[in-house]
Design a protein around this motif. Structure first.
Motif, PDB file in Angstrom:
ATOM      1  N   THR A 239      36.335  31.452 -22.726  1.00  0.00           N
ATOM      2  CA  THR A 239      36.776  32.503 -21.811  1.00  0.00           C
ATOM      3  C   THR A 239      36.675  33.870 -22.482  1.00  0.00           C
ATOM      4  N   PRO A 240      36.600  34.947 -21.704  1.00  0.00           N
ATOM      5  CA  PRO A 240      36.561  36.278 -22.311  1.00  0.00           C
ATOM      6  C   PRO A 240      37.768  36.577 -23.190  1.00  0.00           C
ATOM      7  N   MET A 241      38.946  36.145 -22.773  1.00  0.00           N
ATOM      8  CA  MET A 241      40.149  36.455 -23.543  1.00  0.00           C
ATOM      9  C   MET A 241      40.221  35.648 -24.839  1.00  0.00           C
ATOM     10  N   HIS A 242      39.756  34.418 -24.816  1.00  0.00           N
ATOM     11  CA  HIS A 242      39.728  33.641 -26.057  1.00  0.00           C
ATOM     12  C   HIS A 242      38.696  34.237 -27.018  1.00  0.00           C
ATOM     13  N   TYR A 243      37.566  34.678 -26.474  1.00  0.00           N
ATOM     14  CA  TYR A 243      36.563  35.324 -27.322  1.00  0.00           C
ATOM     15  C   TYR A 243      37.148  36.578 -27.960  1.00  0.00           C
ATOM     16  N   LEU A 244      37.933  37.337 -27.188  1.00  0.00           N
ATOM     17  CA  LEU A 244      38.540  38.555 -27.710  1.00  0.00           C
ATOM     18  C   LEU A 244      39.484  38.248 -28.875  1.00  0.00           C
ATOM     19  N   VAL A 245      40.257  37.176 -28.753  1.00  0.00           N
ATOM     20  CA  VAL A 245      41.156  36.789 -29.848  1.00  0.00           C
ATOM     21  C   VAL A 245      40.351  36.502 -31.116  1.00  0.00           C
ATOM     22  N   GLU A 246      39.281  35.714 -30.977  1.00  0.00           N
ATOM     23  CA  GLU A 246      38.432  35.386 -32.133  1.00  0.00           C
ATOM     24  C   GLU A 246      37.828  36.665 -32.729  1.00  0.00           C
ATOM     25  N   LEU A 247      37.379  37.564 -31.866  1.00  0.00           N
ATOM     26  CA  LEU A 247      36.769  38.808 -32.324  1.00  0.00           C
ATOM     27  C   LEU A 247      37.771  39.648 -33.103  1.00  0.00           C
ATOM     28  N   ARG A 248      38.985  39.786 -32.574  1.00  0.00           N
ATOM     29  CA  ARG A 248      40.013  40.573 -33.255  1.00  0.00           C
ATOM     30  C   ARG A 248      40.374  39.961 -34.607  1.00  0.00           C
ATOM     31  N   ILE A 249      40.463  38.659 -34.662  1.00  0.00           N
ATOM     32  CA  ILE A 249      40.789  37.994 -35.920  1.00  0.00           C
ATOM     33  C   ILE A 249      39.709  38.253 -36.961  1.00  0.00           C
ATOM     34  N   ASP A 250      38.443  38.142 -36.553  1.00  0.00           N
ATOM     35  CA  ASP A 250      37.340  38.356 -37.488  1.00  0.00           C
ATOM     36  C   ASP A 250      37.276  39.805 -37.964  1.00  0.00           C
ATOM     37  N   LYS A 251      37.446  40.753 -37.036  1.00  0.00           N
ATOM     38  CA  LYS A 251      37.400  42.162 -37.424  1.00  0.00           C
ATOM     39  C   LYS A 251      38.600  42.533 -38.296  1.00  0.00           C
ATOM     40  N   GLY A 252      39.735  41.917 -38.015  1.00  0.00           N
ATOM     41  CA  GLY A 252      40.904  42.150 -38.860  1.00  0.00           C
ATOM     42  C   GLY A 252      40.693  41.602 -40.258  1.00  0.00           C
ATOM     43  N   ARG A 268      46.926  46.629 -36.316  1.00  0.00           N
ATOM     44  CA  ARG A 268      46.910  47.687 -35.302  1.00  0.00           C
ATOM     45  C   ARG A 268      45.488  48.174 -35.030  1.00  0.00           C
ATOM     46  N   ARG A 269      44.641  48.138 -36.042  1.00  0.00           N
ATOM     47  CA  ARG A 269      43.256  48.569 -35.849  1.00  0.00           C
ATOM     48  C   ARG A 269      42.542  47.696 -34.827  1.00  0.00           C
ATOM     49  N   VAL A 270      42.867  46.415 -34.785  1.00  0.00           N
ATOM     50  CA  VAL A 270      42.159  45.501 -33.886  1.00  0.00           C
ATOM     51  C   VAL A 270      42.943  45.165 -32.621  1.00  0.00           C
TER      52      VAL A 270
END
Length: 297
Positions: A239-252, A268-270
């Motif tokens: 889902t888009p929201m699950h992808y967003l969680v993964e993306l934020r974790i990786d960028k963090g 806070r940055r992500v």
């Protein structure tokens, strides 16, 4: 930055030239890429690439990307004993004046950082072979190959120039691969082929800190919530929201590697309100707290 550029830049691959040479007579090179990927471009002549008992014939104009951990060999013919490429570099070949090279090639090793990789990188096949003769005559790939061929025998600054040209070649190969026939199973070929899904991904990557919801993400690309959710799931299997969680974790995780970066500032940055919120999401996805994961405990 477009989505493919963002992902490839975020992968943080580090190129290291293994070989740039004209090869004479009978030869064999072994590439011990247990923890790295490799990229080879043949600019003159031909050779064989051998991997897990399979031989592929490469000709001038062909380029091949071999995934991480795939030990392989390049040789002038079947049955030729291969020498480790670094040892071969020390030994070299003896060529008589006027001899014409049988093969000229450029080989680059790409060190891939340890830790989680983006799904697009994980989804790449064991090798990607692009046949020069099958690429349109006006394609930029041919222009870059001509530059590589002209630069191999040059001297001053040529190592740096060849490394940059090899990077361009690699990105061209990956782009050709992803633009080839679409795969019916969920994956990045499908996602990049869908204009609306690609636009949604680019929005998430550009502004991961934004307070995205399915509703405002769908609105940003001109779709209903149901339509975006369905197309996103069909393309990527999530889902888009699950992808967003993964993306934020990786960028963090990348942010935390910066000198002086605190967990709270990275969170806070992500897009997380606190270090606690980020840690909770990180542990749910990765199975351990970010501080433990980064220290390898």
């Amino acid at each position: 930055m477009d989505i493919l550029s963002e992902i490839l830049a975020g992968a943080r691959w580090t190129g290291d030239m293994m070989s740039r040479r004209a090869l004479f007579g009978t030869w064999g090179l072994r590439f011990p890429c247990a923890r790295s990927a490799a990229f080879h471009a043949v600019t003159q002549g031909d050779c064989l690439v051998r991997w897990q008992g399979t031989d592929l014939h490469l000709q001038a104009g062909d380029v091949i990307f071999v995934a991480r951990g795939k030990i392989h060999e390049l040789s002038s013919a079947r049955g030729v004993k291969a020498v480790d490429v670094e040892e071969f570099g020390r030994i070299g070949q003896k060529a008589k004046p006027g001899d014409t090279p049988a093969t000229t090639l450029l080989s680059i090793r790409y060190e891939i950082p340890t830790g989680p990789m983006h799904p697009l990188i994980v989804d790449l096949p064991d090798f990607i072979l692009i046949r020069g003769k099958q690429v349109a005559a006006h394609h930029a790939l041919h222009s870059v190959m001509q530059l590589v061929s002209a630069e191999i025998d040059q001297g001053i600054a040529s190592d740096l120039i060849l490394q940059k040209l090899a990077d361009i070649l690699l990105y061209q190969v990956l782009r050709l691969h992803l633009a080839s026939e679409t795969n019916q199973r969920p994956g990045w070929r499908s996602a990049l082929a869908d204009e609306k899904v690609r636009a949604a991904l680019e929005n998430l990557h550009r502004r991961p800190e934004h307070q995205w919801t399915l509703a405002n993400l769908a609105s940003s690309v001109g779709l209903s919530r149901a339509s975006l959710a369905s197309r996103f799931k069909s393309a990527l299997g999530t889902t888009p929201m699950h992808y967003l969680v993964e993306l934020r974790i990786d960028k963090g995780r990348v942010a935390l590697a910066e000198p002086g970066m605190t967990l709270d500032a990275a969170a806070r940055r992500v897009g997380y309100s606190s270090a606690f919120a980020y840690s909770k999401a990180y542990k749910r996805v990765r199975g351990k707290a970010p501080t433990l994961d980064l220290t390898g405990k």
